[in-house]
Design an enzyme around this catalytic site. Structure first.
Site, PDB file in Angstrom:
ATOM      1  N   ALA A  15      22.792  49.192  49.110  1.00 25.65           N
ATOM      2  CA  ALA A  15      21.835  49.298  50.267  1.00 25.65           C
ATOM      3  C   ALA A  15      22.339  48.325  51.713  1.00 25.65           C
ATOM      4  O   ALA A  15      22.976  47.407  51.522  1.00 25.65           O
ATOM      5  CB  ALA A  15      20.760  48.603  49.661  1.00 25.65           C
ATOM      6  N   SER A 262      22.073  36.685  51.363  1.00 29.47           N
ATOM      7  CA  SER A 262      22.962  37.666  50.676  1.00 29.47           C
ATOM      8  C   SER A 262      21.783  38.751  50.272  1.00 29.47           C
ATOM      9  O   SER A 262      20.703  38.620  50.286  1.00 29.47           O
ATOM     10  CB  SER A 262      23.479  37.058  49.624  1.00 29.47           C
ATOM     11  OG  SER A 262      22.721  36.762  48.512  1.00 29.47           O
ATOM     12  N   LYS A 263      22.476  39.819  49.654  1.00 33.09           N
ATOM     13  CA  LYS A 263      21.630  40.730  49.240  1.00 33.09           C
ATOM     14  C   LYS A 263      20.709  40.435  48.011  1.00 33.09           C
ATOM     15  O   LYS A 263      19.629  40.946  47.804  1.00 33.09           O
ATOM     16  CB  LYS A 263      22.497  42.183  48.765  1.00 33.09           C
ATOM     17  CG  LYS A 263      23.055  42.696  49.855  1.00 33.09           C
ATOM     18  CD  LYS A 263      23.910  43.977  49.444  1.00 33.09           C
ATOM     19  CE  LYS A 263      24.322  44.539  50.780  1.00 33.09           C
ATOM     20  NZ  LYS A 263      24.973  45.978  50.396  1.00 33.09           N
ATOM     21  N   ARG A 264      21.032  39.248  47.286  1.00 32.12           N
ATOM     22  CA  ARG A 264      20.675  38.677  45.979  1.00 32.12           C
ATOM     23  C   ARG A 264      19.294  38.057  46.537  1.00 32.12           C
ATOM     24  O   ARG A 264      18.331  37.521  45.783  1.00 32.12           O
ATOM     25  CB  ARG A 264      21.417  38.155  44.876  1.00 32.12           C
ATOM     26  CG  ARG A 264      22.230  39.246  44.427  1.00 32.12           C
ATOM     27  CD  ARG A 264      23.293  38.353  43.636  1.00 32.12           C
ATOM     28  NE  ARG A 264      23.989  37.421  44.550  1.00 32.12           N
ATOM     29  CZ  ARG A 264      25.148  37.801  45.081  1.00 32.12           C
ATOM     30  NH1 ARG A 264      25.689  39.169  45.186  1.00 32.12           N
ATOM     31  NH2 ARG A 264      25.740  37.237  45.888  1.00 32.12           N
TER      32      ARG A 264
END
Ligand code: GLU
Length: 515
Positions: A15, A262-264
């Site tokens: 994503a 970050s994506k997390r």
């Protein structure tokens, strides 16, 4: 200036996070402001990192945000194809051109040999880099004799092409944010340009594509700044130095706490970091701004100011306003912290500015999911009452469920204990009866009636209004009570008053028992 052509060049590896959306947005703004073109190029040369659905996600995200490319994958255009895997055949000739002109060389080192070199460096507490200081001790067409190279090739030993970085050179380029940026060539490694399978790496494909797509400005994240001197060398060695684009490296987006977002971090902080919902490999859903209940205009406004400032106090900008005001020289050099409360604030401003009709259409699906299908007219009146109180679209439900469902609890027990009197019950019953008899059941008439009731019974606002509020909505807070009553209608209000009076009585009886 030649025609402005900018590109957003994501790799479909998952994503797109909001940093990527911001990069796309700045590209879009710069293109529109200069009457130029905004291009979407999909950089999928690294097939091992390819993620199914990522390309579609990127396209849908840009569309949702309202920043559609003029050209690119899914949008057509005359400089295509715009997906690097569809351009595969184009790159090798330029890598070979570099080989012939002596700016690239063949490297035969195996994975094991490279690993060995890494371990040996580690022993000396160093990090191995394939560069001017190490290349002559590796197996390549610079360190080996031409006979040896010929033999390796005759035996079909695979090789990569690496860039031969010159020694002791200062490499300059212009960056719209950082001005004149310089690197020493000695800091650079001999990057792989063509992999063993003949496929280009990011660096090679990126430069060839930017050149042939006539990209005038490269606007991208700061993480690519260290790659830029390599790119500058490639432009020069390919003979394209004169048409090299201007660079513009955008500051990082930082976590709400510390460090790069970050994506997390979405899951970690309970905030959206993606524009749209994204299903992870394990089936879990990372929630997007859209599904969270944000309006795209608010997300765009929020992201625009995450790393750029207009130089004034103005904060609210629609897309057209941003196109006008955007000035890349006002992009900040330092990272921009992601503040979710600020994102919600922007969203609230856009919800308030949305007309009630349009807002009704946006909240209708939220109600439908709860099994409620009110008339459009009713929804429009409730939107008028609630919109100032909504940060995100689902707040329509959390702040207004009493318009659709029975009141289940009364949130202000303190007021009941303090102000409700058992011996006023008769008077309040009288009020209920009068309300039942009211013919024109609108806010104005309701207010008049209640005021008269207060005067007749020598009661103050504080004796009456909190109870009307609690009875009708379950809370002492919310929109003006007479407006709530008008929307609820006579029947519902009557029923709720009756129920609430008994419940209030119970609170007082329990209190008296405790004394
Ligand atoms: N494919 C790179 C990325 O994923 C693009 C970097 C660039 O814009 O040059 O971010």
């Amino acid at each position: 200036m030649s025609k402005v052509r900018v590109r957003f060049a994501p790799s479909p590896t998952g994503a797109l996070h909001i940093g990527g959306v911001r990069t796309a947005l700045y590209n879009y703004l710069f293109a529109k402001q200069n009457g130029g073109s905004f291009i979407l190029r999909i950089e999928d040369t690294d097939q091992t990192r390819f993620v199914e659905g990522a390309e579609e996600y990127i396209i849908e995200s840009l569309k949702w945000c309202g920043i559609e490319p003029d050209e690119g994958v899914g949008f057509g255009g005359e400089y295509g194809p715009y997906r690097q895997s569809d351009r595969k055949g184009m790159y090798a000739q330029y890598a070979n051109q570099l080989l012939e002109s002596g700016h690239a060389y063949k490297a035969f080192d195996t994975k094991e040999e490279l690993q060995e070199a890494r371990l040996a460096a580690e022993k000396d507490k160093k990090t191995f880099r394939y560069d001017i200081s190490t290349r002559m001790s590796m197996r390549n067409s610079l360190s080996l004799s031409s006979e040896e190279v010929k033999e390796l090739e005759a035996n079909g030993i695979p090789f990569v092409l690496r860039l031969k970085v010159p020694e002791n050179e200062e490499i300059h380029f212009q960056d719209m944010v950082r001005g004149d940026v310089k690197f020493s060539s000695n800091e650079l490694d001999d990057k792989v340009l063509l992999k063993v399978d003949g496929m280009p790496t990011y660096h090679m494909a990126n430069i060839v594509d930017d050149h042939f797509m006539e990209i005038s400005h490269v606007i991208r994240g700061e993480e690519w700044l260290p790659s830029t001197p390599t790119h500058v060398l490639l432009y020069r060695f390919l003979g394209w130095g004169d048409s090299m684009p201007v660079f513009c490296h955008l500051p990082l987006i930082l976590k709400p706490t510390k460090g790069k977002l970050s994506k997390r971090d979405g899951a970690k902080f309970g905030i959206p970091v993606f524009p749209l919902d994204w299903e992870e490999k394990d089936g879990s859903i990372a929630k997007g701004f859209r599904e969270w209940g944000f309006l795209p205009e608010a997300v765009i406004n929020f992201l625009a100011l995450l790393g750029w400032n207009p130089g004034t106090e103005q904060e609210i900008f629609d897309l057209a306003g941003l196109v006008q005001a955007f000035d890349p020289t006002n992009i900040n050099k330092s990272g921009a912290r992601y503040d979710f409360a600020k994102a919600e604030w922007f969203n609230q401003q856009y919800i308030i500015a949305t007309d009630n009709e349009a807002l009704a259409a946006k909240v209708a699906p939220i109600l439908a999911a709860k099994g409620h299908h009110p008339s459009h007219e009713k929804l429009v009146s409730i939107c008028a009452l609630l919109k100032e109180r909504m940060g995100i679209l689902p707040d329509f439900w959390s702040k207004g469920s009493y318009f659709f469902e029975e009141v289940k609890a009364y949130d202000n027990q303190k007021v009941i204990r303090k102000k409700w009197k058992l011996d006023r019950r008769e008077a309040f019953n009288g009020l209920a009866a009068q309300l039942n008899d009211l013919e024109k059941y609108d806010a104005e008439n309701l207010e008049q009636l209640v005021k008269k009731f207060m005067a007749d019974n020598s009661l103050g606002f504080g004796d009456v209004l909190p109870f009307l509020r609690l009875a009708t909505s379950g809370s002492t807070q919310g929109p003006p009570v007479f407006e709530i009553m008008e929307v609820l209608g006579k029947q519902t209000v009557n029923k709720r008053l009756e129920q609430a009076y008994s419940a209030f009585d119970e609170v007082i009886k329990a209190k008296l028992q405790q004394l």
